[in-house]
Design an enzyme around this catalytic site. Structure first.
Site, PDB file in Angstrom:
ATOM      1  N   ASP A  29       0.859  -1.192   0.000  1.00  0.00           N
ATOM      2  CA  ASP A  29       0.000   0.000   0.000  1.00  0.00           C
ATOM      3  C   ASP A  29       0.891   1.236   0.000  1.00  0.00           C
ATOM      4  OD1 ASP A  29      -1.700   2.222   1.004  1.00  0.00           O
ATOM      5  OD2 ASP A  29      -3.192   0.641   1.250  1.00  0.00           O
ATOM      6  N   ILE A  30       0.584   2.179  -0.872  1.00  0.00           N
ATOM      7  CA  ILE A  30       1.416   3.377  -1.026  1.00  0.00           C
ATOM      8  C   ILE A  30       1.329   4.302   0.200  1.00  0.00           C
ATOM      9  CG2 ILE A  30      -0.267   4.894  -2.178  1.00  0.00           C
ATOM     10  CD1 ILE A  30       3.254   4.372  -3.480  1.00  0.00           C
ATOM     11  N   GLU A  88     -12.053   4.004  -1.082  1.00  0.00           N
ATOM     12  CA  GLU A  88     -11.189   4.892  -1.864  1.00  0.00           C
ATOM     13  C   GLU A  88     -10.982   4.380  -3.286  1.00  0.00           C
ATOM     14  OE1 GLU A  88      -7.392   5.795   0.031  1.00  0.00           O
ATOM     15  OE2 GLU A  88      -6.534   6.293  -1.920  1.00  0.00           O
ATOM     16  N   HIS A  93     -10.356  -5.366  -3.009  1.00  0.00           N
ATOM     17  CA  HIS A  93      -9.021  -5.673  -2.484  1.00  0.00           C
ATOM     18  C   HIS A  93      -9.104  -5.992  -1.005  1.00  0.00           C
ATOM     19  CE1 HIS A  93      -9.671  -1.296  -2.237  1.00  0.00           C
ATOM     20  NE2 HIS A  93      -9.012  -1.345  -1.090  1.00  0.00           N
ATOM     21  N   HIS A  95      -6.870  -5.715   2.543  1.00  0.00           N
ATOM     22  CA  HIS A  95      -5.718  -5.127   3.235  1.00  0.00           C
ATOM     23  C   HIS A  95      -5.129  -6.188   4.175  1.00  0.00           C
ATOM     24  CE1 HIS A  95      -6.564  -0.703   2.514  1.00  0.00           C
ATOM     25  NE2 HIS A  95      -7.786  -1.182   2.300  1.00  0.00           N
TER      26      HIS A  95
HETATM   27  P1  5GP Z   1      -9.799   1.538   0.402  1.00  0.00           P
HETATM   28  O1  5GP Z   1     -10.352   1.622  -0.999  1.00  0.00           O
HETATM   29  O2  5GP Z   1      -9.788   0.121   0.920  1.00  0.00           O
HETATM   30  O3  5GP Z   1     -10.497   2.479   1.336  1.00  0.00           O
HETATM   31  O4  5GP Z   1      -8.292   2.021   0.367  1.00  0.00           O
HETATM   32  C1  5GP Z   1      -7.504   1.900  -0.790  1.00  0.00           C
HETATM   33  C2  5GP Z   1      -6.063   1.748  -0.409  1.00  0.00           C
HETATM   34  O5  5GP Z   1      -5.306   1.779  -1.603  1.00  0.00           O
HETATM   35  C3  5GP Z   1      -5.528   2.872   0.494  1.00  0.00           C
HETATM   36  O6  5GP Z   1      -4.949   2.306   1.651  1.00  0.00           O
HETATM   37  C4  5GP Z   1      -4.508   3.591  -0.382  1.00  0.00           C
HETATM   38  O7  5GP Z   1      -3.373   4.023   0.334  1.00  0.00           O
HETATM   39  C5  5GP Z   1      -4.142   2.544  -1.415  1.00  0.00           C
HETATM   40  N1  5GP Z   1      -3.802   3.117  -2.712  1.00  0.00           N
HETATM   41  C6  5GP Z   1      -4.485   4.066  -3.385  1.00  0.00           C
HETATM   42  N2  5GP Z   1      -3.887   4.346  -4.557  1.00  0.00           N
HETATM   43  C7  5GP Z   1      -2.778   3.565  -4.606  1.00  0.00           C
HETATM   44  C8  5GP Z   1      -1.753   3.400  -5.582  1.00  0.00           C
HETATM   45  O8  5GP Z   1      -1.710   4.034  -6.634  1.00  0.00           O
HETATM   46  N3  5GP Z   1      -0.785   2.494  -5.304  1.00  0.00           N
HETATM   47  C9  5GP Z   1      -0.793   1.760  -4.150  1.00  0.00           C
HETATM   48  N4  5GP Z   1       0.222   0.881  -3.965  1.00  0.00           N
HETATM   49  N5  5GP Z   1      -1.750   1.881  -3.210  1.00  0.00           N
HETATM   50  C10 5GP Z   1      -2.738   2.780  -3.443  1.00  0.00           C
END
Ligand code: 5GP
Length: 129
Positions: A29-30, A88, A93, A95
């Site tokens: 995760d970035i 987001e 996905h 985590h």
């Molecule tokens: P969620 O959709 O589960 O709320 O969070 C999405 C996750 O993807 C976040 O923790 C965010 O930091 C990660 N994320 C978003 N864009 C990128 C990206 O371009 N590259 C990576 N490696 N992680 C990402």
């Protein structure tokens, strides 16, 4: 428009990959909550986790298990926490987060910052665990 994760799968956007097979890919995760915070995604783009076809739903956990075991080998932690959110990025996905306490899974906390070199080192250690 393809999701940012589909663009990662296509190689249009870089990532720090830790594992891959025909159906899934895992990368750091970035904006990690903890060192080793990893995302596991299906290569097929489906927004909501529980809309995944049953073969991908049933395959994502064994794949995540193998990744989680590698993370646990190289990142000191009590266990690997698992979470599905997706608010987001609209591409299903999981985590995987090395945790010692409940607070380590608090997504509202400030995220950690690592340099590209530091991300590389972490990814290589997990990949080779
Ligand atoms: P969620 O959709 O589960 O709320 O969070 C999405 C996750 O993807 C976040 O923790 C965010 O930091 C990660 N994320 C978003 N864009 C990128 C990206 O371009 N590259 C990576 N490696 N992680 C990402």
């Amino acid at each position: 428009m393809p999701s940012i994760f589909t663009r990662i799968i296509r190689g249009e956007i870089p990532c720090h990959k830790v594992a891959e097979d025909d159906h899934f890919i895992a990368f750091l995760d970035i904006n990690p909550l903890r060192e080793g915070h990893t995302l596991v995604i299906p290569k097929v783009e489906v927004d909501k986790f529980f809309d995944l076809p049953i073969d991908l739903l049933s395959g994502i956990m064994p794949f995540s298990q193998s990744v989680a075991r590698k993370i646990a080998k190289v990142v000191p932690c009590d266990r690997i926490g698992v979470s599905v959110i997706g608010l987001e990025v609209p591409h299903a996905h999981v985590h995987l987060i090395p945790i010692n306490s409940l607070g380590d899974m608090d997504f509202s906390k400030p995220k950690l910052k690592f340099s590209p070199e530091e991300f590389n080192v972490i990814a290589e250690r997990i990949k080779n665990a």
